[in-house]
Design an enzyme around this catalytic site. Structure first.
Site, PDB file in Angstrom:
ATOM      1  N   GLY A  12       0.811  -1.208   0.000  1.00 39.63           N
ATOM      2  CA  GLY A  12       0.000   0.000   0.000  1.00 39.63           C
ATOM      3  C   GLY A  12       0.844   1.258   0.000  1.00 39.63           C
ATOM      4  O   GLY A  12       2.086   1.217  -0.022  1.00 39.63           O
ATOM      5  N   LEU A  14       1.501   3.644   2.323  1.00 40.95           N
ATOM      6  CA  LEU A  14       2.442   3.772   3.430  1.00 40.95           C
ATOM      7  C   LEU A  14       3.407   2.605   3.478  1.00 40.95           C
ATOM      8  O   LEU A  14       4.603   2.779   3.732  1.00 40.95           O
ATOM      9  CB  LEU A  14       1.679   3.878   4.753  1.00 40.95           C
ATOM     10  CG  LEU A  14       2.518   3.912   6.032  1.00 40.95           C
ATOM     11  CD1 LEU A  14       3.503   5.074   6.018  1.00 40.95           C
ATOM     12  CD2 LEU A  14       1.617   3.977   7.265  1.00 40.95           C
ATOM     13  N   TYR A  70      -8.603  -0.888   5.896  1.00 41.61           N
ATOM     14  CA  TYR A  70      -9.703  -0.637   4.952  1.00 41.61           C
ATOM     15  C   TYR A  70      -9.883   0.875   4.968  1.00 41.61           C
ATOM     16  O   TYR A  70     -10.320   1.446   5.961  1.00 41.61           O
ATOM     17  CB  TYR A  70     -10.959  -1.346   5.431  1.00 41.61           C
ATOM     18  CG  TYR A  70     -12.166  -1.217   4.521  1.00 41.61           C
ATOM     19  CD1 TYR A  70     -12.667  -2.321   3.837  1.00 41.61           C
ATOM     20  CD2 TYR A  70     -12.842  -0.010   4.362  1.00 41.61           C
ATOM     21  CE1 TYR A  70     -13.788  -2.225   3.020  1.00 41.61           C
ATOM     22  CE2 TYR A  70     -13.948   0.104   3.552  1.00 41.61           C
ATOM     23  CZ  TYR A  70     -14.426  -1.005   2.882  1.00 41.61           C
ATOM     24  OH  TYR A  70     -15.537  -0.901   2.071  1.00 41.61           O
ATOM     25  N   TYR A 134     -16.027   4.332   8.816  1.00 43.67           N
ATOM     26  CA  TYR A 134     -14.570   4.195   8.802  1.00 43.67           C
ATOM     27  C   TYR A 134     -13.978   4.630  10.136  1.00 43.67           C
ATOM     28  O   TYR A 134     -13.157   3.921  10.725  1.00 43.67           O
ATOM     29  CB  TYR A 134     -13.995   5.034   7.660  1.00 43.67           C
ATOM     30  CG  TYR A 134     -12.491   5.187   7.703  1.00 43.67           C
ATOM     31  CD1 TYR A 134     -11.657   4.099   7.469  1.00 43.67           C
ATOM     32  CD2 TYR A 134     -11.901   6.427   7.964  1.00 43.67           C
ATOM     33  CE1 TYR A 134     -10.268   4.240   7.507  1.00 43.67           C
ATOM     34  CE2 TYR A 134     -10.521   6.574   7.996  1.00 43.67           C
ATOM     35  CZ  TYR A 134      -9.708   5.491   7.764  1.00 43.67           C
ATOM     36  OH  TYR A 134      -8.352   5.634   7.813  1.00 43.67           O
ATOM     37  N   LYS A 138     -11.915   2.272  12.917  1.00 41.72           N
ATOM     38  CA  LYS A 138     -10.538   2.581  13.317  1.00 41.72           C
ATOM     39  C   LYS A 138     -10.445   2.823  14.822  1.00 41.72           C
ATOM     40  O   LYS A 138      -9.450   2.436  15.459  1.00 41.72           O
ATOM     41  CB  LYS A 138     -10.029   3.793  12.536  1.00 41.72           C
ATOM     42  CG  LYS A 138      -9.799   3.527  11.048  1.00 41.72           C
ATOM     43  CD  LYS A 138      -8.717   2.482  10.792  1.00 41.72           C
ATOM     44  CE  LYS A 138      -7.331   3.015  11.068  1.00 41.72           C
ATOM     45  NZ  LYS A 138      -6.265   2.044  10.706  1.00 41.72           N
TER      46      LYS A 138
END
Length: 294
Positions: A12, A14, A70, A134, A138
């Site tokens: 990804g 990062l 996600y 989201y 998290k």
């Protein structure tokens, strides 16, 4: 102390920058989310066990830097179960495995865990209040990691962009070549963070942990310094690529509705990061210039 790193989400935005920035001699395994699905309990447990065994054999210090998540903010509104599985259940299993093998874990989180209605930068101990699916998933991931018994840290960041994956900077660059004019919201403020700068900060944190100097504070904020609106950020992108920033016009959030509610103010205070003796990230504008100049 030499590091041995496991970086879930290694392909990804990062994750790629973490791999590119590792110090010489660092042992790093950076599986993509397809190669190491955080929702596959057995695979996660095996991966952490393999890291611990590899580190013990080579004399390196093992650390897990979890870059898997996600991040489809709008899609999560109708797919919260999947988002929860990746952002909360996955980190819970990962943290349990880390606790079992005594491997430190750094969990990357987000400004979306806050309600986004502040008038000054959020501190690490401010009350959470996520307004999106989201953000809720998290926040649940943070709780799972911090309550696992593992030696763990949560690092919140915001408005991340990089050279891989999809992000705001790449979108603005593309739209600059496709449209004569575009409108961008001017009533949402945050701190853009180049993933390469964030990766360097996370690796500095991992090094401190390996040296026995891990921060006493278990939640840290790490973002580019300063704040700007999406409109101001878009104009800066246009300036960097030599396009006329006057082609970018301001609009309101109400004029540009999205499935997931966006925070109007999501600036994070980096005081916790600096107090831990870690190097502050440079200003967002300087980083953006470096992104295009590099």
């Amino acid at each position: 102390m030499r590091l041995a790193l496991l970086v879930p989400g290694g392909s990804g935005q990062l994750g790629r920058d973490l791999v590119d920035a590792v110090p010489p001699g660092t042992e790093v395994v950076a599986p993509s989310s397809a190669e190491l699905d955080l929702t596959a309990t057995g695979a996660v447990v095996s991966a952490v066990g393999a890291l611990a065994a590899q580190a013990a054999e080579s004399g390196a210090f093992p650390v897990v830097l979890n870059a898997a998540a996600y991040t489809a903010v709008d899609a999560a509104e109708t797919d919260e179960a999947r988002a929860f599985a990746v952002n909360a259940d996955g980190p819970r299993v990962l943290a349990a495995a880390c606790a079992s093998h005594r491997v430190p874990l750094v969990q990357v989180s987000t400004d979306y865990v806050f309600p986004g209605d502040a008038t000054r930068p959020y501190e690490v101990d401010d009350a959470l209040g996520p307004r999106s699916a989201y953000g809720r998933t998290k926040a649940a991931g943070e709780d799972a990691v911090l309550g696992s018994g593992a030696s763990s840290w949560v690092v919140r960041t915001s408005w991340v962009y990089g050279r891989s994956g999809s992000n705001f900077v790449k979108t603005m660059r593309r739209l600059a070549s496709e449209r004569d004019q575009l409108s961008v919201v001017d009533d949402q403020l945050g701190s853009p963070t180049w993933s390469a700068d964030l990766a360097a900060g996370l690796l500095e944190l991992a090094g401190a942990i390996a040296e026995g100097c891990g921060p006493a504070a278990r939640i840290l904020h790490c973002t580019g310094a300063g704040e700007v609106s999406w409109y101001g950020f878009a104009r800066a992108v246009f300036e960097e690529i030599g396009a006329d920033p006057e082609r970018v016009k301001p609009c309101t959030t109400e004029q540009y509705p999205r499935p997931a509610p966006r925070p109007s103010y999501s600036v994070l205070s980096n005081e916790s990061w600096c107090a831990a003796g870690l190097s502050p990230l440079r200003g967002w504008r300087e980083a953006l210039h470096a992104y295009f100049a590099d």
